[in-house]
Design a protein around this motif. Structure first.
Motif, PDB file in Angstrom:
ATOM      1  N   VAL A  47       0.849  -1.189   0.000  1.00  0.00           N
ATOM      2  CA  VAL A  47       0.000   0.000   0.000  1.00  0.00           C
ATOM      3  C   VAL A  47       0.887   1.243   0.000  1.00  0.00           C
ATOM      4  O   VAL A  47       1.701   1.430   0.908  1.00  0.00           O
ATOM      5  CB  VAL A  47      -0.929   0.007   1.236  1.00  0.00           C
ATOM      6  N   ILE A  48       0.708   2.090  -1.027  1.00  0.00           N
ATOM      7  CA  ILE A  48       1.489   3.323  -1.150  1.00  0.00           C
ATOM      8  C   ILE A  48       0.518   4.502  -1.210  1.00  0.00           C
ATOM      9  O   ILE A  48      -0.065   4.779  -2.255  1.00  0.00           O
ATOM     10  CB  ILE A  48       2.374   3.312  -2.412  1.00  0.00           C
ATOM     11  N   PRO A  49       0.305   5.202  -0.096  1.00  0.00           N
ATOM     12  CA  PRO A  49      -0.542   6.397  -0.145  1.00  0.00           C
ATOM     13  C   PRO A  49       0.205   7.559  -0.802  1.00  0.00           C
ATOM     14  O   PRO A  49       1.425   7.674  -0.674  1.00  0.00           O
ATOM     15  CB  PRO A  49      -0.818   6.705   1.335  1.00  0.00           C
ATOM     16  N   THR A  50      -0.524   8.411  -1.489  1.00  0.00           N
ATOM     17  CA  THR A  50       0.115   9.582  -2.085  1.00  0.00           C
ATOM     18  C   THR A  50      -0.864  10.741  -2.156  1.00  0.00           C
ATOM     19  O   THR A  50      -2.074  10.538  -2.276  1.00  0.00           O
ATOM     20  CB  THR A  50       0.653   9.274  -3.498  1.00  0.00           C
ATOM     21  N   ARG A  51      -0.322  11.937  -2.075  1.00  0.00           N
ATOM     22  CA  ARG A  51      -1.122  13.153  -2.274  1.00  0.00           C
ATOM     23  C   ARG A  51      -0.928  13.713  -3.681  1.00  0.00           C
ATOM     24  O   ARG A  51      -1.467  14.757  -4.016  1.00  0.00           O
ATOM     25  CB  ARG A  51      -0.744  14.221  -1.255  1.00  0.00           C
ATOM     26  N   GLY A  52      -0.123  13.004  -4.481  1.00  0.00           N
ATOM     27  CA  GLY A  52       0.010  13.363  -5.879  1.00  0.00           C
ATOM     28  C   GLY A  52       0.931  14.509  -6.182  1.00  0.00           C
ATOM     29  O   GLY A  52       0.947  15.000  -7.323  1.00  0.00           O
ATOM     30  N   ASP A  53       1.753  14.947  -5.214  1.00  0.00           N
ATOM     31  CA  ASP A  53       2.572  16.135  -5.434  1.00  0.00           C
ATOM     32  C   ASP A  53       4.060  15.831  -5.585  1.00  0.00           C
ATOM     33  O   ASP A  53       4.884  16.751  -5.537  1.00  0.00           O
ATOM     34  CB  ASP A  53       2.355  17.143  -4.312  1.00  0.00           C
ATOM     35  N   ARG A  54       4.428  14.582  -5.766  1.00  0.00           N
ATOM     36  CA  ARG A  54       5.840  14.243  -5.957  1.00  0.00           C
ATOM     37  C   ARG A  54       5.941  12.990  -6.829  1.00  0.00           C
ATOM     38  O   ARG A  54       6.311  11.907  -6.364  1.00  0.00           O
ATOM     39  CB  ARG A  54       6.547  14.068  -4.628  1.00  0.00           C
ATOM     40  N   ALA A  55       5.630  13.188  -8.099  1.00  0.00           N
ATOM     41  CA  ALA A  55       5.523  12.086  -9.046  1.00  0.00           C
ATOM     42  C   ALA A  55       6.833  11.318  -9.199  1.00  0.00           C
ATOM     43  O   ALA A  55       6.839  10.083  -9.277  1.00  0.00           O
ATOM     44  CB  ALA A  55       5.064  12.617 -10.400  1.00  0.00           C
ATOM     45  N   GLU A  56       7.971  12.039  -9.235  1.00  0.00           N
ATOM     46  CA  GLU A  56       9.256  11.364  -9.437  1.00  0.00           C
ATOM     47  C   GLU A  56       9.564  10.417  -8.283  1.00  0.00           C
ATOM     48  O   GLU A  56       9.996   9.276  -8.489  1.00  0.00           O
ATOM     49  CB  GLU A  56      10.362  12.402  -9.594  1.00  0.00           C
TER      50      GLU A  56
ATOM     51  N   PHE B 214       3.489  -1.531   3.974  1.00  0.00           N
ATOM     52  CA  PHE B 214       3.335  -0.108   3.673  1.00  0.00           C
ATOM     53  C   PHE B 214       4.638   0.439   3.096  1.00  0.00           C
ATOM     54  O   PHE B 214       5.728   0.040   3.515  1.00  0.00           O
ATOM     55  CB  PHE B 214       3.022   0.701   4.936  1.00  0.00           C
ATOM     56  N   CYS B 215       4.494   1.380   2.159  1.00  0.00           N
ATOM     57  CA  CYS B 215       5.644   2.178   1.712  1.00  0.00           C
ATOM     58  C   CYS B 215       5.137   3.579   1.440  1.00  0.00           C
ATOM     59  O   CYS B 215       4.188   3.751   0.663  1.00  0.00           O
ATOM     60  CB  CYS B 215       6.284   1.583   0.453  1.00  0.00           C
ATOM     61  N   ASP B 216       5.705   4.578   2.092  1.00  0.00           N
ATOM     62  CA  ASP B 216       5.312   5.960   1.822  1.00  0.00           C
ATOM     63  C   ASP B 216       5.859   6.386   0.469  1.00  0.00           C
ATOM     64  O   ASP B 216       6.878   5.866  -0.002  1.00  0.00           O
ATOM     65  CB  ASP B 216       5.824   6.881   2.930  1.00  0.00           C
ATOM     66  N   ASP B 217       5.209   7.370  -0.153  1.00  0.00           N
ATOM     67  CA  ASP B 217       5.560   7.715  -1.533  1.00  0.00           C
ATOM     68  C   ASP B 217       6.895   8.436  -1.661  1.00  0.00           C
ATOM     69  O   ASP B 217       7.394   8.616  -2.776  1.00  0.00           O
ATOM     70  CB  ASP B 217       4.444   8.527  -2.199  1.00  0.00           C
ATOM     71  N   ASP B 218       7.498   8.855  -0.536  1.00  0.00           N
ATOM     72  CA  ASP B 218       8.809   9.502  -0.605  1.00  0.00           C
ATOM     73  C   ASP B 218       9.927   8.614  -0.085  1.00  0.00           C
ATOM     74  O   ASP B 218      11.063   9.071   0.067  1.00  0.00           O
ATOM     75  CB  ASP B 218       8.798  10.827   0.159  1.00  0.00           C
ATOM     76  N   ASP B 219       9.622   7.345   0.171  1.00  0.00           N
ATOM     77  CA  ASP B 219      10.624   6.402   0.672  1.00  0.00           C
ATOM     78  C   ASP B 219      10.938   5.340  -0.382  1.00  0.00           C
ATOM     79  O   ASP B 219      10.184   5.162  -1.343  1.00  0.00           O
ATOM     80  CB  ASP B 219      10.137   5.727   1.956  1.00  0.00           C
TER      81      ASP B 219
END
Length: 296
Positions: A11-20, A88-93
């Motif tokens: 599961v990777i939650p994202t707010r969509g503001d760091r696509a790379e 879990f993996c956060d979208d900036d990790d």
């Protein structure tokens, strides 16, 4: 699902503001053994726009269907998985090679919840943070936040535990989840750096009011935090520092006094007082700590 089912849904939650960074997180996940499903949960943003960011990668993109914020997004992802295990993996990790293999080995040995070591990336530096143990107990998580027991390291049996969506502003939902897990049985820890955590990308860095609400929430939910002098002093010192960062001098002084009463040697008290009196900006203190792989 059986205890031997080692298929993993991520599961990777994202707010969509760091696509790379999101694409890098997804690629790190897809490079692991055992991954059978990757669910990217768009929280507060258009799921179609997020889908464009991961176009060409074998993932599912879903909108957050539960309460807005990180806890609801995580639970949306858990509910969407049909695998034996959930991670879990956060979208900036970024997961590093061998992360899941090491943790699944621990699950095969009887664990139901696993973590691992991390490396903290901040300001061009990378600092390893490990637990120094193969298991993390509830007492460990009361005495110290154990920063390496980070949400991006979590692996657990699907359906065995859920994120508490009452966490104010999503604050401390991962600490609460780990503490509840450890109260059942010690958390298995593959104790080497297997996840790179980017502190510079945190959404929570300057949200001091949310930090205060989250810490008070933890004290209410887990009253044992106030019973351990070292753990209590750490939480009280964080509250003092957060109030100081908001220029609430009286509240900062009150919490600093409680910090010193619980543990006179706790360093967060003088740091909070230095910020409260204007000797140091909170941002400077945090930057110095983050460069060493530590937080307040």
């Amino acid at each position: 699902m059986t205890a031997s089912d080692t298929s993993v849904g991520v599961v990777i939650p994202t707010r969509g503001d760091r696509a790379e960074w999101l694409r890098e997180a997804v690629r790190g996940v897809l490079d692991q053994e055992h991954v059978r499903d990757v669910v990217v949960v768009a929280d507060g943003v258009d799921a179609l726009a997020v889908a464009d960011q991961v176009d060409g990668l074998p993932v599912r993109v879903l909108p957050n269907r539960l309460s807005p914020g990180l806890p609801g997004a995580r639970n949306t992802g858990i509910a969407a998985c049909a695998t034996g295990l959930v991670a879990f993996c956060d979208d900036d990790d970024v997961w590093l090679p061998g992360k899941l293999a090491a943790q699944v080995a621990a699950m095969d040995a009887g664990a139901w919840f696993a973590s691992c070591g991390i490396e903290v990336e901040y300001g061009g530096r990378v600092v390893p943070r490990t637990a120094g143990t193969a298991t993390v107990t509830a007492a460990d998580l009361v005495r110290s936040r154990m920063v390496m027991v980070h949400s991006s390291t979590f692996l657990f049996r699907r359906g065995a535990i859920w994120v508490d969506e009452s966490a104010p502003g999503g604050q401390n939902e991962d600490w609460d989840l780990a503490l509840r897990a450890a109260k059942r049985r010690p958390i298995a820890c593959a104790d080497r750096p297997l996840v790179r955590v980017r502190w510079g990308g945190s959404h929570y860095a300057g949200r001091w009011a949310d930090r205060i609400a989250g810490l008070e929430w933890m004290l209410t939910r887990h009253p044992e935090l106030a019973d351990d002098p070292r753990g209590a002093a750490r939480v009280y010192g964080q509250l003092a520092f957060a109030h100081a960062a908001l220029r609430r001098r009286r509240a900062a002084a009150r919490w600093a006094a409680r910090t010193i009463a619980a543990r006179p040697a706790e360093p967060r008290a003088p740091l909070a007082l230095a910020v409260a009196t204007g000797l140091l900006p909170a941002s400077v203190v945090l930057s110095l700590l983050h460069h060493r792989g530590h937080g307040i």
